[in-house]
Design a protein around this motif. Structure first.
Motif, PDB file in Angstrom:
ATOM      1  N   SER A  90      -3.158  -0.081  -2.743  1.00  0.00           N
ATOM      2  CA  SER A  90      -2.901  -1.521  -2.654  1.00  0.00           C
ATOM      3  C   SER A  90      -3.665  -2.265  -3.748  1.00  0.00           C
ATOM      4  O   SER A  90      -3.194  -3.304  -4.236  1.00  0.00           O
ATOM      5  N   ARG A 140      -8.882   0.391  -0.199  1.00  0.00           N
ATOM      6  CA  ARG A 140      -7.625   1.091  -0.444  1.00  0.00           C
ATOM      7  C   ARG A 140      -7.325   1.098  -1.942  1.00  0.00           C
ATOM      8  O   ARG A 140      -7.248   0.045  -2.583  1.00  0.00           O
ATOM      9  N   PHE A 192      -1.159   6.290   3.172  1.00  0.00           N
ATOM     10  CA  PHE A 192      -0.888   4.910   2.782  1.00  0.00           C
ATOM     11  C   PHE A 192      -0.229   4.193   3.960  1.00  0.00           C
ATOM     12  O   PHE A 192       0.328   4.810   4.860  1.00  0.00           O
ATOM     13  N   SER A 215      -7.442  -4.527   2.933  1.00  0.00           N
ATOM     14  CA  SER A 215      -7.365  -3.647   1.776  1.00  0.00           C
ATOM     15  C   SER A 215      -8.735  -3.449   1.143  1.00  0.00           C
ATOM     16  O   SER A 215      -9.128  -2.321   0.806  1.00  0.00           O
ATOM     17  N   ASP A 264       0.849  -1.196   0.000  1.00  0.00           N
ATOM     18  CA  ASP A 264       0.000   0.000   0.000  1.00  0.00           C
ATOM     19  C   ASP A 264       0.880   1.239   0.000  1.00  0.00           C
ATOM     20  O   ASP A 264       0.997   1.952   0.993  1.00  0.00           O
ATOM     21  N   ASN A 271      -4.954   7.060  -2.194  1.00  0.00           N
ATOM     22  CA  ASN A 271      -6.022   6.538  -1.352  1.00  0.00           C
ATOM     23  C   ASN A 271      -6.970   7.665  -0.974  1.00  0.00           C
ATOM     24  O   ASN A 271      -6.590   8.850  -0.989  1.00  0.00           O
TER      25      ASN A 271
END
Length: 658
Positions: free
Chosen positions: A433, A430, A416, A425, A390, A411
């Motif tokens: 990721s 997210r 992150f 995730s 991520d 994001n």
């Protein structure tokens, strides 16, 4: 001299007979329209439980009824008031004609007719209504011919189905439902008498406008029945005193206009006479669910309006309602295992806009695309506990004009985490990721997988990660059913059966295609259940039932989605603006559509408490502890190679609850 006079009358008589024969020969085939009677009939749409959704017609609102289904009292009342000798004459009643002629001569004009029911039917279907001698002669000739070709019962059936009863109702079955909300066999004698008294002057005797006059006409019918001895004294006295409840209704009775518009569009090519062919169409719709869906969508809409008003008060900008005034939404709910559409709402207010957003709108799904990507990654061997990266990356690419461009996804909120497991995730939606997951799995693999689900018109690049393709809520319902239906996609459908006026029936069945295994699909369901329990979809929670789903918000908050399901029902909710302008930043997939989703399931549970409440775990899904947390795995998606504690299955006890 007498001989010449006699000869004259013979010649005149023969000439008259010849003229009548010639006239008859010219018009005899006109009765074919009566014999091959094929009137316009209304089409009725019913929900899955047989409740009327809409009554659609073109020109004439008519429900056909066979003679055997017409109560004898209706036949008796009609004959008593209109044509007492109907079963004795052969189309023309000479005695009645003689009486009428005498009255008309005495009055010096036309005051009384002598038409039989057969003549009235001929006049309605073949001839004009003008009061000319030649028309009356044609009417008599055709009536005599008609009686040689049809039975009395067939004539009465055609008459009672064709005649106009006022208020837009054609045929006695339609009139009974319209004026009294009853089928014919439910009518009282007084209600029947009102109906058979209407054809003489339907506007004048219309009980919704002139009830006293209509009742007086009905009493004439009842009195005539009593005089003829066809009813007894008790029936007579009871019926004379009765005052039925009369309804003034709209003709179409359309309870779900978005649905009916959609069905008519589906059938317009295959059933071109759908609006006047007299079809009985059973839909998959549940009217209770439809009402709940409309209410749910409107409640979510009202909450968005309240948020907008609060924002404008805070900013002292009460006159600027641009951001919210064009907001609209759609909702589609289906039975997950069959694809039967239970509810479909195409907008906040049909009267304001007939545009069906559930079917016609093409919108970007945004983060609602992520379950498809994560399912693909699981199928490629990853596990919900697998670690994803991520972190931010910059991607170089060329635009359509060949110019060098850079893309740096972020994001929501800009932060992150470095490393995050696959489950978290997706639960937290997210972006970084997810982009890295797609990159590592292979854009080509992901692209092909999305095509397998049904997505079309996609860019073949990393933008698919953020849901850059366009779909309608109904299309997304089909693709998303792969999760709700244990890996098997079902095509949503709304027509269960079509029955034509001859009783011939066509039934429609579910269309399915298996894409993923139940075991692999359960892994995604467990993650999407966490989305609702503790992730971006917390606003969709409902007590007493397990729910799984995914939020979706596109760039600049243009679209807000929630796509979710219970163990048996899937529901897709969308909010946005028709002109694709942004909503406020506060209007996201987790904020705007989730209240509609939650309200739908909460209210649906009240009327259907029997529906399944818990997701069932397939036998080949295993569970263990990894880093102190419970996690699921399958043979295809094993746990990461770190120390784990295998937890044995206990058939008497659930290890984890969603």
């Amino acid at each position: 001299m007498i001989k010449y006079i006699f000869a004259f009358f013979v010649i005149v008589g023969l000439a008259t007979l010849g003229w009548l024969y010639t006239l008859y020969d010219e018009i005899k085939h006109d009765v074919d329209k009566v014999i091959n009677y094929n009137p316009k009939q209304s089409t009725q749409f019913y929900d899955k439980d047989g409740r009327l959704i809409a009554n659609i017609f073109k020109g004439e609102n008519r429900e056909y009824v066979n003679y055997d289904d017409i109560p004898a009292r209706i036949i008796e009342g009609l004959i008593a008031i209109e044509d007492t000798q109907f079963f004795e004459h052969h189309g023309v009643n000479l005695d009645a004609i003689s009486r009428a002629m005498i009255k008309n001569i005495k009055a010096g004009g036309y005051v009384e007719g002598a038409s039989t029911l057969t003549q009235q039917l001929v006049k309605m279907l073949v001839l004009s209504r003008e009061k000319k001698l030649i028309r009356k002669i044609k009417e008599a000739l055709l009536s005599i011919r008609l009686e040689t070709m049809l039975t009395k019962e067939e004539i009465l059936e055609r008459y009672l189905n064709n005649v106009y009863f006022g208020h837009g109702y054609y045929g006695i079955k339609t009139a009974a439902k319209g004026y009294f909300k009853k089928d014919l066999y439910e009518l009282t004698l007084k209600e029947m008498s009102i109906l058979v008294g209407l054809p003489r002057a339907p506007s004048f005797y219309d009980p919704t406008k002139n009830l006293k006059i209509s009742l007086a006409r009905a009493n004439q019918v009842i009195t005539r029945l009593n005089t003829l001895g066809w009813i007894n004294k008790e029936q007579y006295e009871r019926s004379i005193k009765e005052t039925p409840k009369v309804y003034s209704q709209t003709l179409t009775k359309n309870k779900a206009p978005y649905i009916i518009d959609y069905v008519l569009k589906l059938l317009k090519d295959d059933v071109p006479d759908i609006q006047y062919g007299g079809y009985n169409i059973k839909l998959t719709i549940d009217l209770d669910a439809q009402d709940i869906a409309k209410e749910a969508l409107n409640k979510a809409y009202e909450k968005a309006l309240e948020r907008d008003e609060a924002y404008r008060k805070k900013e002292k900008d009460l006159d600027n309602d641009y951001y919210i005034k064009k907001l609209n939404g759609a909702l589609v709910s289906i039975d997950s295992s069959t694809g039967k559409i239970l509810a479909l709402v195409g907008g906040i207010d049909y009267k304001t806009s007939m545009f069906n957003r559930a079917v016609q709108a093409r919108r970007q799904p945004g983060s609602a695309i992520k379950p498809f990507l994560y399912q693909t990654a699981l199928n490629e061997g990853l596990n919900p506990a697998s670690k994803l990266v991520d972190i931010s990356r910059t991607y170089d690419y060329k635009d359509a004009n060949g110019n060098d461009k850079k893309w740096q996804p972020k994001n929501y909120g800009g932060r992150f985490k470095g490393f995050i497991n696959l489950r978290d995730s997706l639960v937290q939606s997210r972006n970084l990721s997810t982009v890295n997951l797609v990159t590592d799995t292979g854009t080509g693999v992901m692209y092909q997988a999305l095509e397998d689900y049904g997505f079309k018109g996609m860019p073949n690049d990393l933008s698919i990660t953020l849901g850059s393709m366009s779909v309608s809520p109904l299309q997304l319902s089909e693709y998303f059913s792969a999760f709700a239906n244990h890996g098997t996609i079902v095509k949503p459908y709304i027509i269960e059966s079509i029955t034509n006026r001859d009783g011939e029936k066509v039934t429609f069945e579910p269309q399915t295609r298996e894409l993923n295994s139940p075991e692999q699909t359960y892994l995604i369901t467990s993650i999407l259940n966490d989305v609702v329990k503790k992730g971006t979809g917390r606003g969709a929670q409902v007590d007493g039932i397990e729910l799984a789903g995914k939020t979706g918000t596109t760039n600049d908050n243009v679209d807000a989605w929630f796509c979710g399901y219970s163990p048996s029902i899937q529901t897709i909710v969308w909010f946005g603006k028709d002109d694709n302008t942004p909503m406020r930043r506060s209007e996201t997939g987790g904020k705007t559509p989730t209240p509609a989703f939650a309200h739908f399931y909460k209210e649906y549970l009240k009327i259907h408490p029997e529906i399944p409440r818990r997701f069932e775990k397939p036998a080949n899904v295993y569970q263990s502890k990894i880093n102190g947390k419970l996690e699921y795995y399958t043979d295809k998606s094993p746990l990461p190679e770190i120390e784990v504690n295998i937890i044995p299955e206990d058939p008497q006890q659930e290890v984890i609850e969603f």
